[in-house]
Write an enzyme that holds these catalytic residues in place. Structure first.
Site, mmCIF file in Angstrom:
data_model
loop_
_atom_site.group_PDB
_atom_site.id
_atom_site.type_symbol
_atom_site.label_atom_id
_atom_site.label_comp_id
_atom_site.label_asym_id
_atom_site.label_seq_id
_atom_site.Cartn_x
_atom_site.Cartn_y
_atom_site.Cartn_z
ATOM 1 N N GLU A 107 36.102 11.295 23.871
ATOM 2 C CA GLU A 107 37.059 11.205 24.988
ATOM 3 C C GLU A 107 38.506 11.042 24.510
ATOM 4 O O GLU A 107 39.288 10.331 25.129
ATOM 5 C CB GLU A 107 36.695 10.034 25.909
ATOM 6 C CG GLU A 107 35.370 10.229 26.624
ATOM 7 C CD GLU A 107 35.016 9.050 27.532
ATOM 8 O OE1 GLU A 107 35.232 7.906 27.123
ATOM 9 O OE2 GLU A 107 34.542 9.281 28.648
HETATM 10 C C1 BMA Z 1 31.984 7.121 28.337
HETATM 11 C C2 BMA Z 1 31.342 7.161 27.008
HETATM 12 C C3 BMA Z 1 31.124 5.818 26.395
HETATM 13 C C4 BMA Z 1 30.854 4.806 27.442
HETATM 14 C C5 BMA Z 1 30.342 5.451 28.709
HETATM 15 C C6 BMA Z 1 30.050 4.505 29.799
HETATM 16 O O1 BMA Z 1 33.261 6.650 28.295
HETATM 17 O O2 BMA Z 1 32.002 8.027 26.199
HETATM 18 O O3 BMA Z 1 32.190 5.442 25.574
HETATM 19 O O4 BMA Z 1 29.961 3.888 26.962
HETATM 20 O O5 BMA Z 1 31.252 6.370 29.195
HETATM 21 O O6 BMA Z 1 31.201 3.826 30.212
#
Ligand code: BMA
Length: 928
Positions: free
Chosen positions: A477
């Site tokens: 991300e």
């Molecule tokens: C996204 C993922 C993780 C996280 C999940 C739940 O941000 O990439 O980093 O654990 O959602 O929040």
């Protein structure tokens, strides 16, 4: 617990074939003592590979770290220094050279050998090797001692260095221990929103002392890259070209002059398909590289599960000297496939077929696009040495049984062990892999970049021969969240942080990647709008698109979370993109899992122990007082159940807790189902959507998380429901919640078109057929990886004033077709139910479920009404999965359900304790 040492096996294999033997001492076979300068009273046996917490637990200094609130009670371990000291090592005195080979140190060490300082290390993900020959000459007691510094304290100290990099407030996501971004250690060791923070330390990978005679070598890493002639990472390979096999061996020691590399490629039966000497052999700085070509058609391709065979071959490399004596042998299991992540611009030909302009974002295997179905993999244990091949095999069995063909191995854990790729090679699971960066931006000082460069080179070379390796992404991300946050919080500083991001994820990583592999595509961020242009004259050819978007065009993959519980099933809230690589909602694990970790008096929804194990939204600190956010996460689950389902209110408090846990799983399952169906329909729409990977596959402890599989392997409702909507052919209803328009689609991800028969029947909850006619097409053909609309109507028109709370639509599809790369025709079926009213306000009636136990299966029958979310439950002590679960039954319908036992400590008695319930049981004060 069995801990593996793959290297040891390899080392033994190579020993057997050399003329003058080298000696490899596996440091997992010697005695170790673990002590701490902070605690004079602690001195316990240590292990390799292992971690401090595990050795302290084995010595009963601490209890189970996952129990209750031990996460908080054990912070002292992370804040202390620890020393592993070996017993005196039995080493040769007369070796030409002696090396320490350390495949993984977690993380900050100072290494002493023979009482002398050898080196300091600071990267969990690097392989370290040190020539210690000079130390041995004067050494009576060859003792190895590895001192580990506290990672949280060192991270804080690194942050405090004058001139250290900082970021605008809010950019660096803080879980528990701060400053993880300054150090190269598993980022989720410092806490994450689905796991605890232990910040473990230890010799977490195999370690060896290697002693070499003159002109002899030890192979420490091997790259094998298999690609089509002319292939380039960012373009579709030409499938008519011959294969190129490039092999490159990293060794310690010195080779005799004039060596060459002989190779054989053999199949599983041992038959040699091709043998010879590698061409274009080069040798520099401990690296010997050469290549050969394999004629197109001479080998069978490797396919992911559901698309063909997982054909594997054995590659043997013999490095031989001028008198034809083998110096060393390396064996790797390989597969011939191309896997390509297509981010090329949408072509005119695609536009003519109805694809929206913009950029592609999907995978192609052996030249064929396919629909990726799967989930996101997190570190399956907070302590990697606990992760055995057997445990991963069990987990991957569930991946296959769940109709998944791809896992995104999320990037803030650790690089996957070889045995994980081996299993994926055998089972046909594609592993989208990532460098270990996530939810933060990272420093770009010279030392940090150099450290990362070593890590990337080692890891890329180590795993490239696995046909299951599907892709490399730079981190989690980064583009869609981190850069966006900088842009919002500090727009003036955006150019600087963007440039730094590119320094690390493009300028540093890309040349190393392209220098080692031509077969794997790369993107700097897991979620991305893709590349905009490529300039082949540069060692770093990529210009990213970022937000340079053309109106009406569609780019990239999507990542979507929405904790607004009112939005369940609101299709207009889902992102329209080419591929969904993350989406989800958390749920509670089952009562059986909770009971493994939490005392019975704490088993209630909002007990402090249960609450403090909810890490969503992230706590933002290490103390229990930081965990007030947990009430937000618990609240989201509670409100979701209250809004959408009959609210459990059981007389018995444990039964009530269990029913609540289960109900949060129902919400999660529906939440994902609607989205997966939405994304799969996208394969037939202008977005040409070609993948759904939900967040997240599995748990690393017993807690509320997004997982579909609990810590011991038990399936939550979502893993069953995802299995169902990941079937090759599905039928689904799509309702526009604003105007009540309803569409029904048949969708197929098979590679040839199918002819399908559809049945649509309305019922009331008592199971009576309703006299509702719809103008639906019942015999349809569905194209390859495509969908066909069966009905377009409006729910109000269809129901003609009937109350939606007592109407249910059952949809059945049955299709003739064949699987990819198979000539045999088979029948694909799917049944789905659409409930036009929320289940919380529906007229649920008692379905009169009956359960009978057969030899090897169970039969469930709904005798008096429609059963929603039929749930076969089984006690703790066993782990199994039913063939089907969480399904619906019409009145009078019965279903025989098989099962697969994964582990059983009940001596088979679990069978007697199997129960069945459905959503109706939520409304009852007794029972579940
Ligand atoms: C996204 C993922 C993780 C996280 C999940 C739940 O941000 O990439 O980093 O654990 O959602 O929040």
């Amino acid at each position: 617990m069995l801990r593996r040492s793959t290297q040891a096996v390899l080392a033994a294999a190579s020993l057997a074939s050399v003329a003058v033997s080298h000696q490899v001492l596996d440091l997992g076979t010697v005695d170790w003592t673990l002590a701490s300068p902070n605690f004079s009273h602690i001195s316990v046996p240590g292990k390799v590979p292992s971690q401090v917490h595990l050795d302290l637990q084995d010595a009963q200094v601490i209890g189970d770290p996952l129990h209750a609130l031990n996460e908080f009670n054990l912070r002292w371990i992370a804040y202390s220094n620890w020393t592993y000291t070996s017993s005196p090592l039995a080493l040769q005195k007369n070796a030409s050279s002696t090396w320490l080979v350390l495949n993984g140190l977690d993380t900050f060490t100072s290494i002493e050998f023979c009482g002398q300082h050898v080196a300091a290390t600071n990267n969990q993900f690097r392989q370290y090797y040190f020539d210690v020959s000079a130390f041995l000459g004067f050494c009576d007691r060859p003792v190895l001692s590895i001192n580990f510094g506290s990672a949280p304290i060192i991270a804080n100290a690194t942050r405090a260095i004058p001139g250290q990099e900082t970021w605008p407030f809010g950019v660096q996501q803080l879980y528990e221990f701060p400053n993880r971004e300054y150090i190269r250690k598993e980022q989720s060791d410092f806490g994450w929103d689905w796991g605890p923070a232990f910040a473990p330390a230890g010799i977490w990978q195999p370690a060896y002392v290697v002693q070499l005679p003159p002109q002899n070598v030890y192979v420490r890493n091997t790259l094998v890259d298999i690609y089509r002639e002319g292939q380039y990472n960012f373009y579709a390979p030409d499938q008519t070209k011959d294969w190129v096999l490039n092999a490159s061996v990293d060794y310690l020691g010195s080779l005799p002059l004039g060596v060459n590399v002989q190779y054989t490629i053999s199949d599983a039966s041992g038959e040699n398909l091709q043998a010879g000497s590698l061409s274009n052999v080069t040798s520099e700085d401990g690296r010997l590289t050469g290549s050969t070509s394999v004629r197109d058609g001479a080998v069978e391709p490797w396919w992911p599960v559901g698309m063909g065979q997982q054909q594997l071959y054995n590659l043997t490399l013999n490095i031989v000297d001028s008198s034809n004596t083998t110096v060393v042998t390396v064996k790797k299991r390989i597969g011939f496939r191309t896997i390509f992540n297509n981010q090329t611009p949408i072509s005119q030909e695609q536009i003519d077929l109805g694809v929206a302009p913009g950029g592609n974002w999907h995978f192609e295997i052996n030249g064929h696009e396919f629909y990726a179905k799967g989930s996101n993999f997190i570190p399956p244990d907070v302590f990697w040495p606990n992760v055995t091949e057997q445990r991963l095999r069990q987990l991957f069995d569930s991946v296959i049984d769940g109709n998944q063909n791809m896992l995104r191995v999320w990037s803030s854990g650790a690089y996957s062990p070889d045995f994980m790729y081996d299993l994926a090679d055998e089972m046909g699971i594609l592993l989208w892999s990532e460098f270990e960066f996530g939810c933060a931006l990272y420093p770009v000082n010279e030392k940090f970049l150099e450290n990362v460069a070593h890590e990337v080179e080692y890891q890329v070379r180590r795993v490239n021969h696995h046909p299951s390796l599907a892709y490399w992404a730079g981190g989690n991300e980064l583009e869609n969240l981190e850069l966006q946050t900088v842009y919002k919080k500090a727009p003036d500083e955006y150019p600087r942080y963007l440039a730094e991001y590119e320094t690390l994820f493009l300028d540093t990583i890309v040349p190393i990647l392209l220098g080692n592999t031509k077969s794997i595509s790369y993107s700097p961020s897991s979620t991305t709008n893709g590349w905009q242009s490529l300039d082949f004259s540069k060692s770093q050819p990529i210009t990213q698109r970022y937000e340079n978007l053309t109106a009406g065009a569609i780019y990239g993959n999507t990542d979507s979370y929405n904790y607004n519980i009112t939005q369940l099933g609101n299709l207009s809230r889902y992102p329209v993109g080419r591929f969904a690589n993350e989406f989800g909602y958390h749920s509670m694990p089952s009562l059986q899992s909770w009971q493994q970790a939490v005392a019975s008096e704490d088993l209630s929804f909002n007990s402090s122990v249960v609450m403090l194990r909810d890490h969503h939204p992230p706590a933002g600190g290490v103390n229990t007082s930081n965990f007030y956010n947990a009430s937000i996460g618990q609240g989201q689950m509670t409100m979701a159940v209250q809004k959408w389902y009959p609210v459990p209110d059981k007389t018995d408090s444990l039964a009530n807790f269990s029913a609540w846990c289960h109900s949060t799983q129902l919400f999660q399952a529906e939440f994902y189902k609607f989205q997966i169906e939405f994304y799969r329909r996208g394969s037939a729409l202008p977005e040409r959507q070609l993948g759904s990977l939900y967040w997240q596959l599995e748990d690393q402890w017993q807690a509320p998380t997004w997982a579909g599989i609990e810590y011991d392997g038990r399936w939550k409702v979502i893993h069953y429901v995802a299995k169902d909507v990941f079937k090759p052919v599905i039928i689904s209803a799509y309702r526009n919640v604003t105007n009540n328009d309803l569409e029904i689609w048949a969708i197929s991800d098979l590679w040839s078109s199918i002819s399908a028969t559809v049945n649509l029947t309305w019922y009331d909850w008592s199971g009576n057929k309703l006299n509702i006619s719809m103008d639906a097409t019942t015999n349809v053909s569905v194209g390859a990886i495509n969908g066909t609309k069966i009905l377009v109507s409006n729910l109000d028109t269809i129901l003609q004033g009937r109350d939606a709370v007592n109407a249910l639509l059952r949809m059945d599809v049955s299709a003739q077709g064949s699987r990819p790369n198979s000539n045999s025709t088979q029948t694909f079926t799917h049944t789905n139910w659409f409930h036009p009213a929320p289940l919380s306000s529906s007229n649920l009636t008692d379905p009169g479920l009956e359960l009978s136990k057969n030899n090897g299966s169970f039969t469930v029958k709904a005798t008096s009404g429609v059963a929603a979310f039929v749930w076969l439950d089984y006690p703790g002590g066993a782990v199994l999965n039913f063939e089907d679960n969480g399904f619906w039954l019409a009145k009078g319908e019965e279903k025989e359900v098989g099962y697969k036992v994964k582990s059983d400590t009940t001596g088979g008695r679990w069978k007697d304790a199997v129960t069945v319930r459905s959503l109706w049981n939520n409304a009852l004060s007794e029972g579940y």
